[in-house]
Write a protein that holds these residues in place. Structure first.
Motif, PDB file in Angstrom:
ATOM      1  N   ASP A   1      14.624 -15.419   6.192  1.00  0.00           N
ATOM      2  CA  ASP A   1      15.141 -16.621   6.518  1.00  0.00           C
ATOM      3  C   ASP A   1      14.802 -16.591   8.091  1.00  0.00           C
ATOM      4  OD1 ASP A   1      16.724 -18.884   6.872  1.00  0.00           O
ATOM      5  OD2 ASP A   1      18.537 -17.868   7.343  1.00  0.00           O
ATOM      6  N   PRO A   2      13.471 -16.944   8.228  1.00  0.00           N
ATOM      7  CA  PRO A   2      12.959 -16.890   9.748  1.00  0.00           C
ATOM      8  C   PRO A   2      13.574 -18.322  10.401  1.00  0.00           C
ATOM      9  CG  PRO A   2      11.103 -17.746   8.096  1.00  0.00           C
ATOM     10  CD  PRO A   2      12.510 -17.185   7.298  1.00  0.00           C
ATOM     11  N   TRP A   3      13.762 -18.013  11.606  1.00  0.00           N
ATOM     12  CA  TRP A   3      14.426 -19.140  12.333  1.00  0.00           C
ATOM     13  C   TRP A   3      13.665 -20.245  12.648  1.00  0.00           C
ATOM     14  CZ3 TRP A   3      12.602 -21.352  16.838  1.00  0.00           C
ATOM     15  CH2 TRP A   3      11.502 -20.499  17.408  1.00  0.00           C
ATOM     16  N   TYR A   4      12.466 -20.332  12.392  1.00  0.00           N
ATOM     17  CA  TYR A   4      11.259 -21.313  12.673  1.00  0.00           C
ATOM     18  C   TYR A   4      11.258 -22.494  11.297  1.00  0.00           C
ATOM     19  CZ  TYR A   4       8.402 -18.170  10.374  1.00  0.00           C
ATOM     20  OH  TYR A   4       7.828 -17.095   9.496  1.00  0.00           O
ATOM     21  N   GLY A   5      11.816 -21.880  10.213  1.00  0.00           N
ATOM     22  CA  GLY A   5      11.631 -22.575   9.025  1.00  0.00           C
ATOM     23  C   GLY A   5      11.402 -21.985   7.627  1.00  0.00           C
ATOM     24  N   LYS A   6      10.617 -22.498   6.791  1.00  0.00           N
ATOM     25  CA  LYS A   6      10.575 -21.987   5.426  1.00  0.00           C
ATOM     26  C   LYS A   6       9.781 -20.560   5.583  1.00  0.00           C
ATOM     27  CE  LYS A   6      11.136 -26.327   2.990  1.00  0.00           C
ATOM     28  NZ  LYS A   6      10.530 -27.096   2.256  1.00  0.00           N
ATOM     29  N   PRO A   7      10.018 -19.486   4.624  1.00  0.00           N
ATOM     30  CA  PRO A   7       9.103 -18.245   4.991  1.00  0.00           C
ATOM     31  C   PRO A   7       7.888 -18.541   3.793  1.00  0.00           C
ATOM     32  CG  PRO A   7      10.920 -18.266   3.058  1.00  0.00           C
ATOM     33  CD  PRO A   7      11.265 -19.213   3.971  1.00  0.00           C
ATOM     34  N   VAL A   8       6.980 -17.856   4.172  1.00  0.00           N
ATOM     35  CA  VAL A   8       5.535 -17.890   3.575  1.00  0.00           C
ATOM     36  C   VAL A   8       5.644 -18.205   1.916  1.00  0.00           C
ATOM     37  CG1 VAL A   8       3.321 -16.797   3.075  1.00  0.00           C
ATOM     38  CG2 VAL A   8       4.304 -16.556   5.254  1.00  0.00           C
ATOM     39  N   TYR A   9       6.447 -17.305   1.027  1.00  0.00           N
ATOM     40  CA  TYR A   9       6.412 -17.489  -0.213  1.00  0.00           C
ATOM     41  C   TYR A   9       7.199 -18.867  -0.662  1.00  0.00           C
ATOM     42  CZ  TYR A   9       5.129 -12.562  -0.148  1.00  0.00           C
ATOM     43  OH  TYR A   9       4.645 -11.422  -0.317  1.00  0.00           O
ATOM     44  N   THR A  10       8.388 -19.128   0.078  1.00  0.00           N
ATOM     45  CA  THR A  10       8.725 -20.553  -0.323  1.00  0.00           C
ATOM     46  C   THR A  10       7.716 -21.394  -0.102  1.00  0.00           C
ATOM     47  OG1 THR A  10      11.025 -19.678   0.341  1.00  0.00           O
ATOM     48  CG2 THR A  10      10.749 -22.246   0.202  1.00  0.00           C
ATOM     49  N   LEU A  11       7.161 -21.574   0.707  1.00  0.00           N
ATOM     50  CA  LEU A  11       6.006 -22.642   1.128  1.00  0.00           C
ATOM     51  C   LEU A  11       5.089 -22.807   0.095  1.00  0.00           C
ATOM     52  CD1 LEU A  11       5.387 -22.144   5.021  1.00  0.00           C
ATOM     53  CD2 LEU A  11       6.422 -24.423   3.841  1.00  0.00           C
ATOM     54  N   LEU A  12       4.643 -21.376  -0.271  1.00  0.00           N
ATOM     55  CA  LEU A  12       3.599 -21.434  -1.236  1.00  0.00           C
ATOM     56  C   LEU A  12       3.848 -21.907  -2.760  1.00  0.00           C
ATOM     57  CD1 LEU A  12       1.406 -18.256  -0.186  1.00  0.00           C
ATOM     58  CD2 LEU A  12       1.080 -20.674   0.280  1.00  0.00           C
ATOM     59  N   ASP A  13       5.329 -21.293  -3.041  1.00  0.00           N
ATOM     60  CA  ASP A  13       5.883 -21.726  -4.218  1.00  0.00           C
ATOM     61  C   ASP A  13       5.935 -23.256  -4.374  1.00  0.00           C
ATOM     62  OD1 ASP A  13       5.685 -18.993  -5.092  1.00  0.00           O
ATOM     63  OD2 ASP A  13       7.921 -18.716  -4.552  1.00  0.00           O
ATOM     64  N   GLU A  14       6.131 -23.816  -3.213  1.00  0.00           N
ATOM     65  CA  GLU A  14       6.148 -25.466  -3.464  1.00  0.00           C
ATOM     66  C   GLU A  14       4.979 -26.167  -3.593  1.00  0.00           C
ATOM     67  OE1 GLU A  14       8.708 -26.254   0.168  1.00  0.00           O
ATOM     68  OE2 GLU A  14      10.304 -25.534  -1.063  1.00  0.00           O
ATOM     69  N   VAL A  15       3.953 -25.290  -3.463  1.00  0.00           N
ATOM     70  CA  VAL A  15       2.494 -25.986  -3.561  1.00  0.00           C
ATOM     71  C   VAL A  15       1.890 -25.963  -4.901  1.00  0.00           C
ATOM     72  CG1 VAL A  15       0.081 -25.895  -2.704  1.00  0.00           C
ATOM     73  CG2 VAL A  15       1.933 -25.320  -1.331  1.00  0.00           C
ATOM     74  N   GLY A  16       1.570 -27.119  -5.521  1.00  0.00           N
ATOM     75  CA  GLY A  16       0.870 -27.214  -6.830  1.00  0.00           C
ATOM     76  C   GLY A  16      -0.578 -26.879  -6.580  1.00  0.00           C
TER      77      GLY A  16
END
Length: 163
Positions: free
Chosen positions: A18-33
């Motif tokens: 839960d980084p203070w700046y936003g979404k973590p790397v894996y969450t970002l990547l898991d949202e990318v088709g």
């Protein structure tokens, strides 16, 4: 908290915490088709897939350095080519990044505490990220992940707006 514990915490936070700046790397990547992953918007130098392969290459290089290998450019290159887009390739890239980081986190956890401030064997070369201590090496990778996760977030947003 030991250096190993702090670096483990910091890397885990950036990757899946839960980084203070936003979404973590894996969450970002898991949202990318996969279509989005391989799209390169006008004016962009890299696609999201390019960025993930770059992150993967440098994570592998840091793991090699932590294991005592001589520092060099990543064996797959600084910016590896992704070839023909496919959903399976995209999933492999994301899964490979996750698996490699599991291995790296294990090395960080087990790294001898007195050795964190020891320099890696090579002279300072900012382009290669050499001539730093093992602690600086891992902190540099964490910063690298943050930098590129911001690119992924921005590219995702640009592609979604353009769709």
């Amino acid at each position: 908290m030991t250096i190993s514990e702090q670096l483990t915490h910091d890397l885990e936070n950036v990757l899946f915490g839960d980084p203070w700046y936003g979404k973590p790397v894996y969450t970002l990547l898991d949202e990318v088709g996969f279509e989005t992953a391989f799209e390169k918007p006008a004016g962009s130098v890299h696609s999201i897939a390019d960025i993930v392969l770059h992150m993967l290459a440098w994570t592998e290089e840091v793991l090699d350095r932590m294991n005592g290998l001589t520092a060099q450019l990543p064996s797959s290159g600084d910016w590896p080519e992704h070839g023909e887009p496919s959903e399976q390739k995209w999933q492999n890239y994301v899964n490979d990044l996750k698996l490699l980081n599991v291995n790296l986190l294990g090395v960080i956890r087990d790294f001898p505490e007195p050795d964190w401030n020891q320099p890696i064997k090579d002279e300072r070369n900012p382009e290669l990220g050499t001539g730093v201590s093992f602690e600086e090496l891992v902190k540099g990778l964490i910063q690298h992940n943050i930098y590129h996760s911001a690119q992924v977030a921005l590219l995702t947003r640009i592609i979604q707006i353009g769709a």
